[in-house]
Design a protein around this motif. Sequence first.
Motif, mmCIF file in Angstrom:
data_model
loop_
_atom_site.group_PDB
_atom_site.id
_atom_site.type_symbol
_atom_site.label_atom_id
_atom_site.label_comp_id
_atom_site.label_asym_id
_atom_site.label_seq_id
_atom_site.Cartn_x
_atom_site.Cartn_y
_atom_site.Cartn_z
ATOM 1 N N GLN A 27 0.844 -1.354 -0.112
ATOM 2 C CA GLN A 27 -0.052 0.136 0.139
ATOM 3 C C GLN A 27 0.768 1.254 -0.087
ATOM 4 O OE1 GLN A 27 -1.408 0.469 4.650
ATOM 5 N NE2 GLN A 27 -1.768 -1.568 3.774
ATOM 6 N N HIS A 83 0.316 5.643 1.027
ATOM 7 C CA HIS A 83 -0.706 6.783 1.580
ATOM 8 C C HIS A 83 -0.242 8.149 0.736
ATOM 9 C CE1 HIS A 83 -1.484 3.999 4.598
ATOM 10 N NE2 HIS A 83 -0.245 3.788 5.181
ATOM 11 N N LYS A 121 -0.929 10.943 5.116
ATOM 12 C CA LYS A 121 -0.298 9.937 6.231
ATOM 13 C C LYS A 121 1.365 9.685 6.076
ATOM 14 C CE LYS A 121 -2.603 6.187 7.711
ATOM 15 N NZ LYS A 121 -2.742 4.687 7.734
ATOM 16 N N GLU A 160 4.055 8.202 8.415
ATOM 17 C CA GLU A 160 3.936 7.118 9.647
ATOM 18 C C GLU A 160 5.399 6.750 9.879
ATOM 19 O OE1 GLU A 160 1.200 4.451 7.830
ATOM 20 O OE2 GLU A 160 2.741 3.120 7.464
ATOM 21 N N HIS A 179 4.764 0.427 0.761
ATOM 22 C CA HIS A 179 5.180 -0.282 2.131
ATOM 23 C C HIS A 179 4.071 -1.606 2.270
ATOM 24 C CE1 HIS A 179 2.529 2.798 3.543
ATOM 25 N NE2 HIS A 179 1.972 2.221 4.487
ATOM 26 N N GLU A 214 3.051 1.889 15.790
ATOM 27 C CA GLU A 214 2.967 2.761 14.534
ATOM 28 C C GLU A 214 2.717 4.161 15.380
ATOM 29 O OE1 GLU A 214 1.490 2.125 10.391
ATOM 30 O OE2 GLU A 214 -0.144 3.118 11.317
HETATM 31 ZN ZN ZN Z 1 0.577 2.540 5.962
#
Ligand code: ZN
Length: 326
Positions: A105, A107, A123, A125, A182, A192
């Motif tokens: 995925q 973001h 996002k 992270e 990632h 996270e």
């Molecule tokens: Zn993620």
Amino acid sequence: MRECIVLRPVLKETVWGGDRLATQFDCGRKQCAAGAEKIDFTSIGESWIVSAHPHGDCIIEEGTYAGETLSGLYKKHPELFGNLPYEEFPLLLKIIDAKSNLSIQVHPDDAYAREKEGCPFGKTECWYVMDCPEDAQLIIGHHAKTREELTRMVRENRYEELICRVPVKKGDFIQIEPGTIHAITGGMLLMETQQNSDITYRVYDYGRLVDGKPRQLHVEQSLEVIKVPDNAGRDGLIHTENGESAARINERKLLVDCTYYKVWKLTTGGTFTMEQSDPFLIATVLEGSGSIDGREMTCGDSLLFPTGYGDICFSGDMTLLLCTAN
Ligand code: ZN
């Protein structure tokens, strides 16, 4: 002196989740025992330990603000959070138990999230590896050199060639920027810290079926936001358990300081006192047990210290992550 804020985590059932959050963590066990939620306790993928997101807004458990949501408290009492310039509480903290692989995925960043999704935050992270199998690898970044190559490899389903696998061990930490492809892999237990966002573009899901159907992919959005080239996986890993970057006892070690947050690791031994001088500070126990200002703490427990809290006194042998917003 202000009081600390105790939040009730929100548990999330996922297709890839396991039973560790419900069995190995006091906060998860308590919620199971209370039968608080209609949830399958053998497949909890995420515990949102500090969240003001509409998909899982934590409730304050005790004290002056008991019963309020974190999003509500942030709006009513911005002074507790250092009067930050954000309209919404900016961070979301999770513990993730991946029994099997998460989808590959990516973001979006703030600008893309605002323009295309009508959401305030993209996002960014970061991950701290709490536990993982011996030969664990995370998927971070890719090998494509040009956008054309990336597009071709995605469209032709050549994921094994495309993705970059990074060997990791317990105590490793990495920042994942928006646009970095990632995936968390099976067997990982991670903490996270991220922006307050729930926008994920799924690029590839291993052809997995859920209730007989593949989960929705977001290939077009992904191709728009994936960075090219992206060596994040090869360059960004920090080993915190040993070597030069290892954290020393009773000394907080800065792991990341980005536009949105700062994260430190703190390993305590005996008694350690620290002044709370950030807009707010969240302390989460990752390992060990002890107390913080007389309050018993064990793995997965988290406390939020508001602006002007004063000194925080840690006692016992604990490994913690500390974070604040920038
Ligand atoms: Zn993620």
